[in-house]
Motif scaffolding. Structure first.
Motif, PDB file in Angstrom:
ATOM      1  N   SER A  86       0.789  -1.231   0.000  1.00 37.09           N
ATOM      2  CA  SER A  86       0.000   0.000   0.000  1.00 37.09           C
ATOM      3  C   SER A  86       0.823   1.285   0.000  1.00 37.09           C
ATOM      4  CB  SER A  86      -0.911   0.031   1.224  1.00 37.09           C
ATOM      5  OG  SER A  86      -1.776  -1.063   1.217  1.00 37.09           O
ATOM      6  N   PHE A  87       2.126   1.196   0.248  1.00 36.48           N
ATOM      7  CA  PHE A  87       2.947   2.398   0.394  1.00 36.48           C
ATOM      8  C   PHE A  87       4.305   2.241  -0.284  1.00 36.48           C
ATOM      9  CE2 PHE A  87       0.356   2.052   4.260  1.00 36.48           C
ATOM     10  CZ  PHE A  87      -0.285   3.273   4.244  1.00 36.48           C
ATOM     11  N   SER A  88       4.902   3.385  -0.607  1.00 35.49           N
ATOM     12  CA  SER A  88       6.314   3.492  -0.945  1.00 35.49           C
ATOM     13  C   SER A  88       6.885   4.541  -0.003  1.00 35.49           C
ATOM     14  CB  SER A  88       6.516   3.950  -2.382  1.00 35.49           C
ATOM     15  OG  SER A  88       6.066   2.999  -3.283  1.00 35.49           O
ATOM     16  N   VAL A  89       8.015   4.247   0.604  1.00 31.26           N
ATOM     17  CA  VAL A  89       8.620   5.187   1.543  1.00 31.26           C
ATOM     18  C   VAL A  89      10.020   5.529   1.050  1.00 31.26           C
ATOM     19  CG1 VAL A  89       9.417   5.539   3.903  1.00 31.26           C
ATOM     20  CG2 VAL A  89       7.305   4.302   3.494  1.00 31.26           C
ATOM     21  N   TYR A  90      10.244   6.827   0.816  1.00 29.17           N
ATOM     22  CA  TYR A  90      11.552   7.346   0.430  1.00 29.17           C
ATOM     23  C   TYR A  90      12.203   7.934   1.676  1.00 29.17           C
ATOM     24  CZ  TYR A  90      10.133   7.036  -4.451  1.00 29.17           C
ATOM     25  OH  TYR A  90       9.735   6.577  -5.678  1.00 29.17           O
ATOM     26  N   ILE A  91      13.513   7.750   1.808  1.00 27.93           N
ATOM     27  CA  ILE A  91      14.200   8.276   2.982  1.00 27.93           C
ATOM     28  C   ILE A  91      15.458   9.029   2.578  1.00 27.93           C
ATOM     29  CG2 ILE A  91      13.368   6.489   4.538  1.00 27.93           C
ATOM     30  CD1 ILE A  91      16.154   5.206   4.317  1.00 27.93           C
ATOM     31  N   VAL A 132       1.328   7.016  -1.148  1.00 29.53           N
ATOM     32  CA  VAL A 132       0.221   6.063  -1.056  1.00 29.53           C
ATOM     33  C   VAL A 132       0.017   5.435  -2.426  1.00 29.53           C
ATOM     34  CG1 VAL A 132      -2.223   5.818  -0.543  1.00 29.53           C
ATOM     35  CG2 VAL A 132      -0.836   7.401   0.791  1.00 29.53           C
ATOM     36  N   ARG A 133      -0.162   4.119  -2.436  1.00 26.64           N
ATOM     37  CA  ARG A 133      -0.378   3.389  -3.683  1.00 26.64           C
ATOM     38  C   ARG A 133      -1.855   3.010  -3.823  1.00 26.64           C
ATOM     39  NH1 ARG A 133       4.363  -0.924  -4.031  1.00 26.64           N
ATOM     40  NH2 ARG A 133       4.188  -0.587  -6.252  1.00 26.64           N
ATOM     41  N   LYS A 134      -2.232   2.575  -5.001  1.00 28.85           N
ATOM     42  CA  LYS A 134      -3.630   2.297  -5.318  1.00 28.85           C
ATOM     43  C   LYS A 134      -4.241   1.224  -4.416  1.00 28.85           C
ATOM     44  CE  LYS A 134      -6.567   1.445  -9.286  1.00 28.85           C
ATOM     45  NZ  LYS A 134      -6.604   1.228 -10.722  1.00 28.85           N
ATOM     46  N   SER A 135      -3.473   0.235  -4.030  1.00 30.94           N
ATOM     47  CA  SER A 135      -4.016  -0.855  -3.213  1.00 30.94           C
ATOM     48  C   SER A 135      -4.352  -0.411  -1.783  1.00 30.94           C
ATOM     49  CB  SER A 135      -3.047  -2.032  -3.190  1.00 30.94           C
ATOM     50  OG  SER A 135      -1.825  -1.643  -2.619  1.00 30.94           O
ATOM     51  N   TYR A 136      -3.988   0.819  -1.406  1.00 32.69           N
ATOM     52  CA  TYR A 136      -4.353   1.357  -0.087  1.00 32.69           C
ATOM     53  C   TYR A 136      -5.866   1.336   0.100  1.00 32.69           C
ATOM     54  CZ  TYR A 136      -4.983   4.769   3.669  1.00 32.69           C
ATOM     55  OH  TYR A 136      -5.345   5.396   4.839  1.00 32.69           O
ATOM     56  N   PHE A 137      -6.605   1.622  -0.950  1.00 35.70           N
ATOM     57  CA  PHE A 137      -8.060   1.732  -0.867  1.00 35.70           C
ATOM     58  C   PHE A 137      -8.754   0.373  -0.887  1.00 35.70           C
ATOM     59  CE2 PHE A 137      -6.516   5.639  -2.877  1.00 35.70           C
ATOM     60  CZ  PHE A 137      -6.874   6.530  -1.889  1.00 35.70           C
ATOM     61  N   GLU A 138      -8.013  -0.685  -1.147  1.00 33.11           N
ATOM     62  CA  GLU A 138      -8.588  -2.027  -1.204  1.00 33.11           C
ATOM     63  C   GLU A 138      -8.492  -2.761   0.127  1.00 33.11           C
ATOM     64  OE1 GLU A 138      -6.357  -3.799  -4.341  1.00 33.11           O
ATOM     65  OE2 GLU A 138      -7.206  -2.453  -5.865  1.00 33.11           O
ATOM     66  N   GLU A 151      -6.756  -0.796   9.571  1.00 32.48           N
ATOM     67  CA  GLU A 151      -5.845  -1.543  10.452  1.00 32.48           C
ATOM     68  C   GLU A 151      -4.775  -2.285   9.653  1.00 32.48           C
ATOM     69  OE1 GLU A 151      -5.019  -1.979  13.691  1.00 32.48           O
ATOM     70  OE2 GLU A 151      -6.239  -0.190  13.901  1.00 32.48           O
ATOM     71  N   GLU A 152      -5.153  -2.906   8.554  1.00 33.56           N
ATOM     72  CA  GLU A 152      -4.169  -3.608   7.723  1.00 33.56           C
ATOM     73  C   GLU A 152      -3.157  -2.622   7.142  1.00 33.56           C
ATOM     74  OE1 GLU A 152      -6.229  -5.881   4.784  1.00 33.56           O
ATOM     75  OE2 GLU A 152      -7.297  -7.070   6.271  1.00 33.56           O
ATOM     76  N   ASN A 153      -3.645  -1.456   6.725  1.00 30.89           N
ATOM     77  CA  ASN A 153      -2.736  -0.433   6.201  1.00 30.89           C
ATOM     78  C   ASN A 153      -1.796   0.075   7.290  1.00 30.89           C
ATOM     79  OD1 ASN A 153      -3.597  -0.382   3.507  1.00 30.89           O
ATOM     80  ND2 ASN A 153      -5.297   0.967   4.001  1.00 30.89           N
ATOM     81  N   ASP A 170       0.838  -2.501   7.825  1.00 30.69           N
ATOM     82  CA  ASP A 170       1.726  -2.497   6.670  1.00 30.69           C
ATOM     83  C   ASP A 170       2.718  -1.342   6.752  1.00 30.69           C
ATOM     84  OD1 ASP A 170       2.749  -3.265   4.186  1.00 30.69           O
ATOM     85  OD2 ASP A 170       1.286  -2.037   3.089  1.00 30.69           O
ATOM     86  N   LEU A 171       2.231  -0.148   7.122  1.00 27.93           N
ATOM     87  CA  LEU A 171       3.106   1.012   7.246  1.00 27.93           C
ATOM     88  C   LEU A 171       4.093   0.844   8.398  1.00 27.93           C
ATOM     89  CD1 LEU A 171       3.863   3.827   6.251  1.00 27.93           C
ATOM     90  CD2 LEU A 171       2.134   4.743   7.810  1.00 27.93           C
ATOM     91  N   GLU A 172       3.632   0.291   9.499  1.00 29.91           N
ATOM     92  CA  GLU A 172       4.515   0.066  10.653  1.00 29.91           C
ATOM     93  C   GLU A 172       5.647  -0.885  10.286  1.00 29.91           C
ATOM     94  OE1 GLU A 172       4.175  -1.169  15.355  1.00 29.91           O
ATOM     95  OE2 GLU A 172       2.433  -1.397  14.046  1.00 29.91           O
ATOM     96  N   LYS A 173       5.313  -1.960   9.623  1.00 26.50           N
ATOM     97  CA  LYS A 173       6.317  -2.931   9.197  1.00 26.50           C
ATOM     98  C   LYS A 173       7.300  -2.299   8.212  1.00 26.50           C
ATOM     99  CE  LYS A 173       6.674  -7.420   6.934  1.00 26.50           C
ATOM    100  NZ  LYS A 173       5.927  -8.475   6.245  1.00 26.50           N
ATOM    101  N   LEU A 174       6.789  -1.498   7.292  1.00 25.47           N
ATOM    102  CA  LEU A 174       7.635  -0.854   6.295  1.00 25.47           C
ATOM    103  C   LEU A 174       8.587   0.149   6.940  1.00 25.47           C
ATOM    104  CD1 LEU A 174       8.234  -0.585   3.282  1.00 25.47           C
ATOM    105  CD2 LEU A 174       6.476   1.167   3.183  1.00 25.47           C
ATOM    106  N   LEU A 175       8.089   0.952   7.868  1.00 24.61           N
ATOM    107  CA  LEU A 175       8.954   1.937   8.537  1.00 24.61           C
ATOM    108  C   LEU A 175      10.028   1.275   9.389  1.00 24.61           C
ATOM    109  CD1 LEU A 175       6.420   4.734   9.531  1.00 24.61           C
ATOM    110  CD2 LEU A 175       8.128   4.790   7.722  1.00 24.61           C
ATOM    111  N   LYS A 176       9.721   0.125   9.966  1.00 30.23           N
ATOM    112  CA  LYS A 176      10.733  -0.593  10.747  1.00 30.23           C
ATOM    113  C   LYS A 176      11.828  -1.155   9.844  1.00 30.23           C
ATOM    114  CE  LYS A 176       8.030  -1.801  14.769  1.00 30.23           C
ATOM    115  NZ  LYS A 176       7.422  -2.866  15.565  1.00 30.23           N
ATOM    116  N   THR A 177      11.468  -1.626   8.659  1.00 32.11           N
ATOM    117  CA  THR A 177      12.494  -2.160   7.743  1.00 32.11           C
ATOM    118  C   THR A 177      13.322  -1.033   7.139  1.00 32.11           C
ATOM    119  OG1 THR A 177      10.975  -2.171   5.851  1.00 32.11           O
ATOM    120  CG2 THR A 177      11.156  -4.195   7.143  1.00 32.11           C
ATOM    121  N   VAL A 178      12.727   0.136   6.972  1.00 37.40           N
ATOM    122  CA  VAL A 178      13.471   1.276   6.412  1.00 37.40           C
ATOM    123  C   VAL A 178      14.504   1.768   7.404  1.00 37.40           C
ATOM    124  CG1 VAL A 178      13.208   3.695   5.766  1.00 37.40           C
ATOM    125  CG2 VAL A 178      11.686   2.009   4.809  1.00 37.40           C
TER     126      VAL A 178
END
Length: 108
Positions: free
Chosen positions: A27-32, A83-89, A93-95, A98-106
């Motif tokens: 659902s997301f792309s995170v640039y740092i 935010v990507r298109k699948s965010y709305f699907e 809570e799932e989003n 997903d964001l929490e997991k992504l920010l931890k890996t970044v």
């Protein structure tokens, strides 16, 4: 989230995105990029093709709430969350998970 913790300037957005350090999820792309200010800052971007202004602003408020709940304010980076298109699907809570997991890996 306080205004001081947001990336608002278009030059800052471009600087962070041109570094090309990013991670993707469903659902997301995170640039740092390394932070320029005292505290880490967050920018949120929702493309126009995903919906009208009301939907995009609602999505930004939701993502700001997710970032505040996750609480990654002890970081050494500035973030741009796209935010990507699948965010709305998927559900809120799932989003958030997903964001929490992504920010931890970044962070690593």
């Amino acid at each position: 989230m306080k205004r001081e913790l947001r990336v608002k300037n278009p030059r800052d957005f471009q600087r962070i995105m041109q570094r090309r350090r990013f991670k993707n999820s469903k659902s997301f792309s995170v640039y740092i990029d390394t932070k320029k200010e005292i505290s880490p800052r967050f920018g949120i971007s929702v493309p126009k093709k995903l919906g009208g202004a009301v939907l995009r602003n609602k999505t930004k408020r939701q993502v700001r709430s997710m970032v505040q709940d996750i609480g990654v304010f002890e970081s050494d980076y500035d973030y741009i969350i796209m935010v990507r298109k699948s965010y709305f699907e998927t559900s809120f809570e799932e989003n958030r998970k997903d964001l929490e997991k992504l920010l931890k890996t970044v962070k690593i």
